[in-house]
Design a protein around this motif. Structure first.
Motif, PDB file in Angstrom:
ATOM      1  N   GLY A   1      27.485  35.856   7.561  1.00 32.62           N
ATOM      2  CA  GLY A   1      27.866  36.188   8.933  1.00 32.62           C
ATOM      3  C   GLY A   1      28.975  35.350   9.520  1.00 32.62           C
ATOM      4  N   ALA A   2      29.534  34.392   8.760  1.00 29.84           N
ATOM      5  CA  ALA A   2      30.570  33.516   9.298  1.00 29.84           C
ATOM      6  C   ALA A   2      31.772  33.500   8.361  1.00 29.84           C
ATOM      7  N   PRO A   3      32.995  33.385   8.915  1.00 30.21           N
ATOM      8  CA  PRO A   3      34.194  33.304   8.068  1.00 30.21           C
ATOM      9  C   PRO A   3      34.151  32.076   7.166  1.00 30.21           C
ATOM     10  N   VAL A   4      34.680  32.213   5.959  1.00 31.41           N
ATOM     11  CA  VAL A   4      34.751  31.099   5.009  1.00 31.41           C
ATOM     12  C   VAL A   4      35.937  30.224   5.411  1.00 31.41           C
ATOM     13  N   ALA A   5      35.635  29.071   5.988  1.00 30.06           N
ATOM     14  CA  ALA A   5      36.692  28.218   6.527  1.00 30.06           C
ATOM     15  C   ALA A   5      37.380  27.404   5.433  1.00 30.06           C
ATOM     16  N   SER A   6      36.606  26.847   4.534  1.00 30.62           N
ATOM     17  CA  SER A   6      37.196  26.028   3.475  1.00 30.62           C
ATOM     18  C   SER A   6      37.377  26.871   2.209  1.00 30.62           C
ATOM     19  N   GLN A   7      38.409  26.554   1.465  1.00 32.35           N
ATOM     20  CA  GLN A   7      38.716  27.275   0.226  1.00 32.35           C
ATOM     21  C   GLN A   7      38.851  28.783   0.475  1.00 32.35           C
ATOM     22  N   ALA A   8      39.539  29.132   1.566  1.00 30.93           N
ATOM     23  CA  ALA A   8      39.657  30.550   1.934  1.00 30.93           C
ATOM     24  C   ALA A   8      40.443  31.334   0.894  1.00 30.93           C
ATOM     25  N   GLN A   9      41.508  30.743   0.350  1.00 29.13           N
ATOM     26  CA  GLN A   9      42.311  31.429  -0.666  1.00 29.13           C
ATOM     27  C   GLN A   9      41.479  31.704  -1.914  1.00 29.13           C
ATOM     28  N   ALA A  10      40.708  30.704  -2.325  1.00 34.40           N
ATOM     29  CA  ALA A  10      39.888  30.859  -3.527  1.00 34.40           C
ATOM     30  C   ALA A  10      38.823  31.924  -3.328  1.00 34.40           C
ATOM     31  N   ALA A  11      38.204  31.948  -2.140  1.00 31.19           N
ATOM     32  CA  ALA A  11      37.162  32.935  -1.863  1.00 31.19           C
ATOM     33  C   ALA A  11      37.742  34.344  -1.865  1.00 31.19           C
ATOM     34  N   PHE A  12      38.933  34.500  -1.298  1.00 25.29           N
ATOM     35  CA  PHE A  12      39.577  35.811  -1.267  1.00 25.29           C
ATOM     36  C   PHE A  12      39.964  36.262  -2.679  1.00 25.29           C
ATOM     37  N   ALA A  13      40.548  35.353  -3.446  1.00 28.65           N
ATOM     38  CA  ALA A  13      40.937  35.686  -4.819  1.00 28.65           C
ATOM     39  C   ALA A  13      39.725  36.049  -5.667  1.00 28.65           C
ATOM     40  N   ASP A  14      38.621  35.334  -5.472  1.00 28.07           N
ATOM     41  CA  ASP A  14      37.411  35.621  -6.238  1.00 28.07           C
ATOM     42  C   ASP A  14      36.874  37.011  -5.915  1.00 28.07           C
ATOM     43  N   ALA A  15      36.898  37.381  -4.619  1.00 29.44           N
ATOM     44  CA  ALA A  15      36.423  38.714  -4.223  1.00 29.44           C
ATOM     45  C   ALA A  15      37.328  39.803  -4.789  1.00 29.44           C
ATOM     46  N   LEU A  16      38.637  39.576  -4.783  1.00 21.90           N
ATOM     47  CA  LEU A  16      39.561  40.550  -5.372  1.00 21.90           C
ATOM     48  C   LEU A  16      39.315  40.698  -6.875  1.00 21.90           C
TER      49      LEU A  16
ATOM     50  N   VAL B   1      35.238  41.164   5.122  1.00 19.00           N
ATOM     51  CA  VAL B   1      36.352  40.333   5.570  1.00 19.00           C
ATOM     52  C   VAL B   1      36.266  40.147   7.072  1.00 19.00           C
ATOM     53  N   ALA B   2      36.997  39.162   7.564  1.00 23.80           N
ATOM     54  CA  ALA B   2      37.012  38.867   8.996  1.00 23.80           C
ATOM     55  C   ALA B   2      38.201  39.543   9.664  1.00 23.80           C
ATOM     56  N   LEU B   3      37.977  40.046  10.853  1.00 28.14           N
ATOM     57  CA  LEU B   3      39.029  40.571  11.704  1.00 28.14           C
ATOM     58  C   LEU B   3      38.895  39.873  13.048  1.00 28.14           C
ATOM     59  N   ASP B   4      39.949  39.172  13.476  1.00 28.82           N
ATOM     60  CA  ASP B   4      39.882  38.372  14.699  1.00 28.82           C
ATOM     61  C   ASP B   4      38.725  37.377  14.631  1.00 28.82           C
ATOM     62  N   SER B   5      38.557  36.774  13.451  1.00 33.44           N
ATOM     63  CA  SER B   5      37.553  35.714  13.208  1.00 33.44           C
ATOM     64  C   SER B   5      36.123  36.211  13.294  1.00 33.44           C
ATOM     65  N   ARG B   6      35.929  37.534  13.232  1.00 31.06           N
ATOM     66  CA  ARG B   6      34.575  38.092  13.246  1.00 31.06           C
ATOM     67  C   ARG B   6      34.430  39.091  12.103  1.00 31.06           C
ATOM     68  N   PRO B   7      33.190  39.312  11.640  1.00 31.91           N
ATOM     69  CA  PRO B   7      32.998  40.294  10.556  1.00 31.91           C
ATOM     70  C   PRO B   7      33.578  41.651  10.937  1.00 31.91           C
ATOM     71  N   TYR B   8      34.081  42.363   9.951  1.00 24.91           N
ATOM     72  CA  TYR B   8      34.767  43.640  10.133  1.00 24.91           C
ATOM     73  C   TYR B   8      33.922  44.718   9.447  1.00 24.91           C
ATOM     74  N   PRO B   9      32.860  45.188  10.117  1.00 30.72           N
ATOM     75  CA  PRO B   9      31.903  46.082   9.440  1.00 30.72           C
ATOM     76  C   PRO B   9      32.483  47.417   9.019  1.00 30.72           C
TER      77      PRO B   9
END
Length: 708
Positions: free
Chosen positions: A574-589, A531-539
């Motif tokens: 390496g980059a935040p998912v800008a489009s369809q962010a809700q769908a990408a998050f729901a799919d990962a969950l 996931v992204a934290l402050d628009s950057r990957p959160y390792p």
């Protein structure tokens, strides 16, 4: 940030008033003010501060070196006396005025913090206070400090505690005049090189902290010092080359202000753009003459803005914060109007405070008087900040949790007792919350807990018990609650929105004699992905998740896994998912929960709680007789956060059970801020532990249905 030192031209090219440098100061403060007025106007307006750092390093180093060249020595008392009379009088005026503005216009929830901010600003350590708050979970959702801009002044003054001492050492080592410059360059390099390296590393590891700490910014002031030391050589540049250098530097500054944003990895490498640009403008200016940027920067109106830039910087931010507190989020045009209005107190401060003290012949001939004046100003700021604490004295104590009908068990099975009186909270809603009058917003209520002044501290026991992992760590920490010897184990996993359910789960575990283990981490959902934290990957979040999933499917396997989370943007390639962010998050969950269910672990998803536009505790403090002003539309607040993704991800999996208790949190068309004598929210998106505890009976019933 220091003001331009006006002097008559001297033989030494490092000394004297330069209109282009004064104009650079004007450009820097305009970028900062425009960026604060509306980020959409100048997304990277914060680079103006970096421009100030380089200018300050250039001016002060030039003056110090000029003193050495003229006298063969450096007067530390004289240097600190000049700094004291130049900076402290205007600063203390603004600090005291800010306390008055806070008392008159800001909600009481901010008063105590503002008092401590004044103390920190008066001692020039505000940047370290902000750095600590940037990684402090309790401070994460607070409104910005009315004195947040004092961080840059702290950086400069801390640098100037060190730099003259290094110069003295360099002068002692380079006793011969021709060797002085080499040793002074070496002294600057001793500061600049490790500072830049640290800035690059810390920006990638902890960007919020990297932005404020002195150690990541010292190289920027040192860069200006390098330009000052090389000034005699830079004056000999061919005019065309100097003009090209200076113009390219100006372009770099302006471009960085529009190309960078608050999501950029800053300072780090990116800070080279505005800082090298500033150094280029200063370096090429004298040789370029009117062929360089001076033709724009040295004109009288621009220089006039540069002259008051220090006072303008001091005044604009408190006025912006107060205006936003009184009128709500400001539009860009309204923000510009406020910063334009700050010209008035800035000009008055420049005319009646800065100039009289700066030009005082008595202070000029008696440095001791300037040091005494500085001590008085610092003392006034500290005493005023400490005295302001009396406005909220005695401090309200956080509430004890509601009493239970059964004995409680604390962390790791330690017996605990609860002596507080029972509070109604969600129980006042009865069996039908959506039709209960107790859930209807009203303007006035009787006594309620917690006090809004301490609501931010009314959080889950995981905080004080040390098992809530911070953002930097990937260590899996857990606390044991309920019955430590029970055969049935429940695991709670996720971010702060999972942790907020701990008070209710603790009570359920005690009443049902379950074993409860809490695994939570700041700003980190329980998820298989990055996931992204402050628009950057959160390792560290990904590492924590990997370890936790391995533990839960191995030696620490629970009989029931309870999860909840706010909304997060996923990272792919390496980059935040800008489009369809809700769908990408729901799919990962969905994938994550299915993996756990596939391993034979039933999963209960606690649907996310409401997300408000305003800090509810602060609003209640500000509107005790008009609480309906703090009531938000239900449809709007439930559409925020992780709730929509939870609903999508939990569908079509019979081993994943969605539990939605929001009818007992926001039961009517508008969410009441106080229900059953309990303040529901401690900020804009977290439920108070006190109210959450009163949801325990409803949660127990919901879990019984899942386990039936």
């Amino acid at each position: 940030m220091t003001q331009t030192i006006r002097q008559t031209k001297a033989a030494d090219p490092r000394v004297g008033f330069r209109g282009d440098v004064e104009g650079l100061r004007a450009l820097a403060v305009v970028l900062v003010l425009a960026g604060h007025a509306g980020q959409q106007l100048v997304p990277g307006g914060f680079v103006g501060v970096d421009v100030f750092f380089v200018i300050s390093g250039f001016l002060i180093t030039g003056l110090l070196v000029s003193e050495v060249n003229k006298t063969g020595r450096l007067s530390l008392s004289g240097f600190y006396a000049r700094r004291a009379k130049r900076l402290l009088p205007a600063a203390v005026v603004v600090l005291v005025a800010t306390l008055v503005l806070t008392f008159a216009f800001l909600p009481r929830t901010r008063w105590s913090a503002t008092g401590w901010d004044v103390v920190s600003s008066g001692l020039y350590v505000m940047n370290w206070r902000l750095a600590e708050q940037s990684v402090d979970y309790l401070a994460a959702n607070r409104a910005p400090s009315v004195l947040q801009h004092f961080w840059s002044l702290g950086v400069e003054e801390q640098f100037y505690l060190v730099w003259p001492l290094l110069l003295v050492a360099a002068l002692w080592l380079g006793r011969r005049r021709y060797a002085r410059t080499s040793f002074m360059v070496a002294a600057l390099a001793l500061v600049a090189v490790p500072s830049f390296a640290w800035s690059v590393w810390l920006t990638s590891d902890n960007p919020a902290r990297a932005y404020f700490v002195t150690t990541t910014r010292m190289w920027e002031l040192a860069l200006g010092g390098f330009v000052a030391l090389l000034a005699a050589y830079l004056h000999r540049l061919p005019r065309p080359a100097a003009a090209a250098l200076a113009w390219s530097g100006l372009v770099a500054i302006v471009a960085s202000a529009f190309l960078l944003s608050d999501s950029s990895a800053f300072p780090g490498y990116l800070a080279l753009i505005p800082t090298l640009g500033t150094a280029a403008v200063i370096a090429g200016g004298p040789a370029a003459g009117n062929a360089g940027p001076a033709v724009l920067l040295a004109v009288r109106p621009v220089c006039a803005v540069g002259a008051i830039s220090y006072s303008l910087y001091l005044w604009h931010w408190p006025l912006l914060v107060v205006a936003e507190a009184r009128f709500g989020e400001l539009t860009a045009s309204a923000g510009l109007a406020v910063v334009a209005a700050s010209v008035v107190p800035a000009a008055l401060t420049y005319r009646y405070v800065e100039n009289p003290i700066r030009r005082s012949e008595t202070l000029a001939w008696q440095p001791t008087r300037s040091l005494q004046l500085g001590a008085v100003c610092t003392g006034v700021a500290v005493v005023a900040g400490l005295s302001f604490q009396l406005t909220v004295w005695p401090p309200a104590a956080p509430p004890a949790p509601p009493s239970l009908a059964v004995p409680t068990v604390g962390v790791n099975g330690t017996p605990a007792t609860v002596n507080s009186p029972t509070v109604a909270g969600a129980t006042a809603l009865g069996k039908s919350p959506t039709t209960s009058a107790a859930g209807t917003p009203v303007d006035r209520v009787g006594a309620f807990v917690p006090d809004p002044l301490v609501a931010s501290q009314d959080g889950p026991d995981a905080w004080k018990d040390g098992c809530h992992t911070d953002q930097r760590s990937s260590e899996v920490r857990s606390c044991l609650y309920g019955d430590p010897d029970a055969s049935f184990t429940v695991a709670l996993a996720g971010d702060s929105h999972a942790a907020q359910w701990l008070p209710a789960l603790q009570r359920v575990s005690v009443s049902k004699q379950w074993r409860l283990k809490s695994y939570t981490k700041s700003s980190c959902p329980f998820i298989n992905g990055v996931v992204a934290l402050d628009s950057r990957p959160y390792p560290s979040c990904a590492e924590w998740n990997e370890k936790l999933r391995r533990a839960l499917t191995g030696d620490e396997r629970p009989d029931l896994l309870v999860v909840s989370t706010s909304f997060y943007v996923m990272v792919r390639d390496g980059a935040p998912v800008a489009s369809q962010a809700q769908a990408a998050f729901a799919d990962a969950l969905r994938r994550t929960w299915s993996e756990m269910a596939g391993a034979g672990i039933p999963v209960v998803v606690l649907r996310d709680t409401p997300y408000h536009d305003k800090d509810i505790a602060e609003c209640v403090s500000e509107n005790p007789r008009k609480l309906t002003r703090c009531a938000s539309p239900r449809d709007k607040v439930l559409a925020g956060g992780g709730g929509p993704a939870h609903e999508t991800a939990a569908r079509q999996n019979d081993k994943v059970h969605l539990v939605d208790l929001n009818d007992a949190i926001c039961p009517r068309e508008r969410c009441a801020p106080v229900i059953g004598g309990v303040l529901v929210y401690r900020d804009n998106n977290h439920v108070t532990a006190t109210y959450m505890a009163t949801l325990a009976p409803r949660l127990a019933t919901a879990l019984d249905r899942v386990l039936a």
